[in-house]
Design an enzyme around this catalytic site. Structure first.
Site, PDB file in Angstrom:
ATOM      1  CE1 TYR A  10       0.447   4.358   4.674  1.00 20.91           C
ATOM      2  CE2 TYR A  10      -1.562   4.916   5.831  1.00 20.91           C
ATOM      3  CZ  TYR A  10      -0.912   4.561   4.674  1.00 20.91           C
ATOM      4  OH  TYR A  10      -1.628   4.406   3.539  1.00 20.91           O
ATOM      5  CD  GLU A  34      -6.266   2.048  -1.464  1.00 16.76           C
ATOM      6  OE1 GLU A  34      -6.468   3.194  -1.897  1.00 16.76           O
ATOM      7  OE2 GLU A  34      -5.716   1.811  -0.377  1.00 16.76           O
ATOM      8  NE  ARG A  59      -0.979   0.062   1.108  1.00 15.41           N
ATOM      9  CZ  ARG A  59      -1.423   1.094   1.839  1.00 15.41           C
ATOM     10  NH1 ARG A  59      -1.760   2.218   1.228  1.00 15.41           N
ATOM     11  NH2 ARG A  59      -1.546   1.010   3.132  1.00 15.41           N
ATOM     12  CG  ASP A  89       0.605   5.053   0.659  1.00 12.50           C
ATOM     13  OD1 ASP A  89       1.260   6.090   0.462  1.00 12.50           O
ATOM     14  OD2 ASP A  89      -0.593   5.039   0.995  1.00 12.50           O
ATOM     15  CD1 TRP A 140      -0.387   9.608  10.523  1.00 12.16           C
ATOM     16  CD2 TRP A 140      -1.973   9.787   8.956  1.00 12.16           C
ATOM     17  NE1 TRP A 140      -0.998   8.379  10.404  1.00 12.16           N
ATOM     18  CE2 TRP A 140      -1.971   8.461   9.437  1.00 12.16           C
ATOM     19  CE3 TRP A 140      -2.892  10.137   7.956  1.00 12.16           C
ATOM     20  CZ2 TRP A 140      -2.854   7.477   8.960  1.00 12.16           C
ATOM     21  CZ3 TRP A 140      -3.747   9.172   7.483  1.00 12.16           C
ATOM     22  CH2 TRP A 140      -3.739   7.851   7.979  1.00 12.16           C
ATOM     23  CG  HIS A 152       0.434   7.820   4.369  1.00 12.09           C
ATOM     24  ND1 HIS A 152      -0.054   8.524   5.428  1.00 12.09           N
ATOM     25  CD2 HIS A 152      -0.651   7.369   3.703  1.00 12.09           C
ATOM     26  CE1 HIS A 152      -1.369   8.491   5.423  1.00 12.09           C
ATOM     27  NE2 HIS A 152      -1.762   7.799   4.372  1.00 12.09           N
ATOM     28  CD  GLU A 182      -4.185   8.482  -0.166  1.00  9.68           C
ATOM     29  OE1 GLU A 182      -4.019   7.370  -0.675  1.00  9.68           O
ATOM     30  OE2 GLU A 182      -4.096   8.690   1.050  1.00  9.68           O
ATOM     31  NE  ARG A 202      -3.208   6.267  -4.257  1.00  9.26           N
ATOM     32  CZ  ARG A 202      -4.138   5.361  -3.932  1.00  9.26           C
ATOM     33  NH1 ARG A 202      -4.640   4.553  -4.839  1.00  9.26           N
ATOM     34  NH2 ARG A 202      -4.560   5.266  -2.684  1.00  9.26           N
ATOM     35  CD  GLU A 248      -0.789   5.390  -2.408  1.00  9.21           C
ATOM     36  OE1 GLU A 248      -0.829   4.178  -2.655  1.00  9.21           O
ATOM     37  OE2 GLU A 248      -1.618   5.964  -1.685  1.00  9.21           O
TER      38      GLU A 248
HETATM   39  C1  GCO Z   1      -4.384   4.565   1.004  1.00 10.21           C
HETATM   40  C2  GCO Z   1      -4.430   5.701   1.941  1.00 10.21           C
HETATM   41  C3  GCO Z   1      -5.375   5.597   3.087  1.00 10.21           C
HETATM   42  C4  GCO Z   1      -5.589   6.961   3.684  1.00 10.21           C
HETATM   43  C5  GCO Z   1      -6.923   7.055   4.313  1.00 10.21           C
HETATM   44  C6  GCO Z   1      -7.172   8.442   4.848  1.00 10.21           C
HETATM   45  O1  GCO Z   1      -3.487   4.584   0.185  1.00 10.21           O
HETATM   46  O2  GCO Z   1      -5.259   3.721   1.082  1.00 10.21           O
HETATM   47  O3  GCO Z   1      -3.226   6.324   2.166  1.00 10.21           O
HETATM   48  O4  GCO Z   1      -5.066   4.650   4.046  1.00 10.21           O
HETATM   49  O5  GCO Z   1      -4.593   7.291   4.579  1.00 10.21           O
HETATM   50  O6  GCO Z   1      -7.869   6.673   3.384  1.00 10.21           O
HETATM   51  O7  GCO Z   1      -8.490   8.619   5.178  1.00 10.21           O
HETATM   52 MG    MG Z   2      -2.271   6.236   0.165  1.00  9.81          MG
END
Ligand code: GCO
Ligand code: MG
Length: 403
Positions: free
Chosen positions: A160, A340, A148, A211, A403, A213, A263, A284, A237
């Site tokens: 991020y 992951e 990634r 990602d 976020w 996010h 996730e 995920r 993602e």
């Molecule tokens: C990822 C995630 C993480 C989350 C985190 C939140 O794809 O690994 O986006 O970085 O932001 O696990 O607690």
């Molecule tokens: Mg993520």
């Protein structure tokens, strides 16, 4: 029957906070389950200690499905991350106990191995494209088959997924939420050149992932997916916040870049429309936040009908107990995609000794009975809980953002 005689919650912070449930039976066999919910750890600890554990005592540890149904239906207040993480912890611990009593690793109880090993993706990041690509090359040398890539965005002070450390980042970085500044325009300009340079340097035999996010609108996500098509990503993602499952239809109409999401999903209901309408390619959802191995298998079974594959979340805030459980699930599930893998800090690994291993891009849960992961409680007690929050995001004009 292996009667449950005790259960307790262990909160420890070896590098970061983890919540672990330990369930004990009358024969002295115990099982572990991860209950960590990043930034809201103590809510799950209380849910377990005050409301779940009293109901477990005296029950038959073998009745995993019945206990799952009891905790899900019995609460009346269904779903949600706190409830589902608590149920997951109980479920994971019971699978651990069943494996230990059977003398078999959990993946054998789930139908046995469907593959030789579990392909994992590592996290390459850097403040510039050059740094990120150099880091990705390093991952390739370590044997990773999937990587990634997240890079700093020119014009933004922090981004991020870009760590201070070379191998992992810790998003919950302060005892009050850090405020970051975000610009979608700047971000969208920065991603295609990253993948162009990455393909030049890494070639085409390694899977590349990214990602977003949950930062984009559907049409912005569509644009990004389209712009990244030439670089053949394994997945893109979390482009948009998935409360609006319908948004993925719009993204899908515009791009052939494979999409991953989930996730933060807790149940099959969060993913149902996305899967049944074939709006995503990878789901995920993960053991700890989606109701344990029992419920994750149900999500995977639905996904399998539509050729959607699994790609479990595996950031550092999912403990080695969750990682072990995920690897047993991944090894056995027919429609596995990728897992992951963000390595934990040394202190974390010392508190949670484990049998899982990494070799040549693949992981294996090991063949110890149960999950093959333990907790050193004496060591754990040396790391008391420290309040830690995830950051928040504001646009350049101060507007609160995702976020
Ligand atoms: C990822 C995630 C993480 C989350 C985190 C939140 O794809 O690994 O986006 O970085 O932001 O696990 O607690
Ligand atoms: Mg993520």
């Amino acid at each position: 029957m292996p009667k449950i005689t005790g259960a307790r919650v262990i909160v420890t912070s070896p590098g970061r906070n983890f919540v672990t449930l330990k369930v004990e039976t009358e024969d002295g066999v115990y099982g572990l389950g991860d209950a960590t919910l990043n930034g809201r750890e103590l809510a799950v600890a209380s849910y377990l200690t005050d409301h779940v554990i009293p109901c477990l005592i005296g029950r038959d540890a073998h009745r995993i499905e019945d206990i799952w149904q009891f905790l899900y239906k019995g609460a009346y207040w269904r779903r949600g991350p706190v409830t589902m993480s608590a149920i997951a912890a109980v479920d994971t611990a019971l699978w651990d106990i069943k494996g230990k009593l059977a003398g078999l690793p959990v993946y054998q109880l789930l139908g046995g191995a469907s593959r030789e090993g579990v392909m994992v993706y590592g996290h390459a990041n850097g403040t510039t494209i050059e740094e990120t690509v150099a880091n990705a090359l390093h991952y390739k040398e370590l044997g990773y088959r999937a990587i990634r890539l997240q890079s700093g965005v020119p014009g933004l002070a922090s981004t991020y997924g870009v760590s201070k450390d070379r191998y992992f980042y810790e998003p919950a970085d302060a005892d009050m939420p850090t405020e970051n500044v975000w610009s979608t325009e700047k971000y969208l300009r920065s991603v295609p050149p990253l993948f162009e340079k990455a393909r030049d340097a890494l070639g085409w035999d390694v899977h590349l992932l990214h990602d977003a996010h949950h930062r984009l609108t559907p049409i912005e996500a569509a644009r990004l997916g389209k712009d990244l098509e030439p670089y053949r990503l394994f997945w893109l993602e979390d482009t948009t916040p998935a409360e609006n499952q319908e948004a993925f239809r719009l993204i899908r109409q515009h791009t052939t870049t494979p999409l991953a999401v989930g996730e933060i999903f807790n149940t099959i209901w969060d993913a149902r429309e996305l899967i049944q309408n074939q709006l995503i390619d990878y789901i995920r959802a993960t053991v700890v936040h989606a109701g344990g191995i029992t419920h994750l298998r149900r999500i995977a079974a639905l996904a399998d009908l539509y050729q959607v594959r699994t790609g479990c979340h595996g950031a550092t805030d999912l403990s080695p107990v969750c990682m072990a459980a995920a690897l047993h699930f991944d090894l056995s599930v027919p429609n596995f995609g990728v897992q992951e893998y963000m390595r934990h800090a040394e202190e974390t690994d010392a508190v949670f000794p484990h049998a899982y291993s990494f070799d040549n891009g693949l992981m294996h849960p090991g063949d110890k009975p149960g999950l093959g992961v333990d907790i050193d409680e004496v060591l754990a007690a040396k790391y008391p809980y420290r309040r830690a929050y995830l950051p928040v995001n504001r646009l350049e004009d101060g507007t609160m953002f995702s976020w």
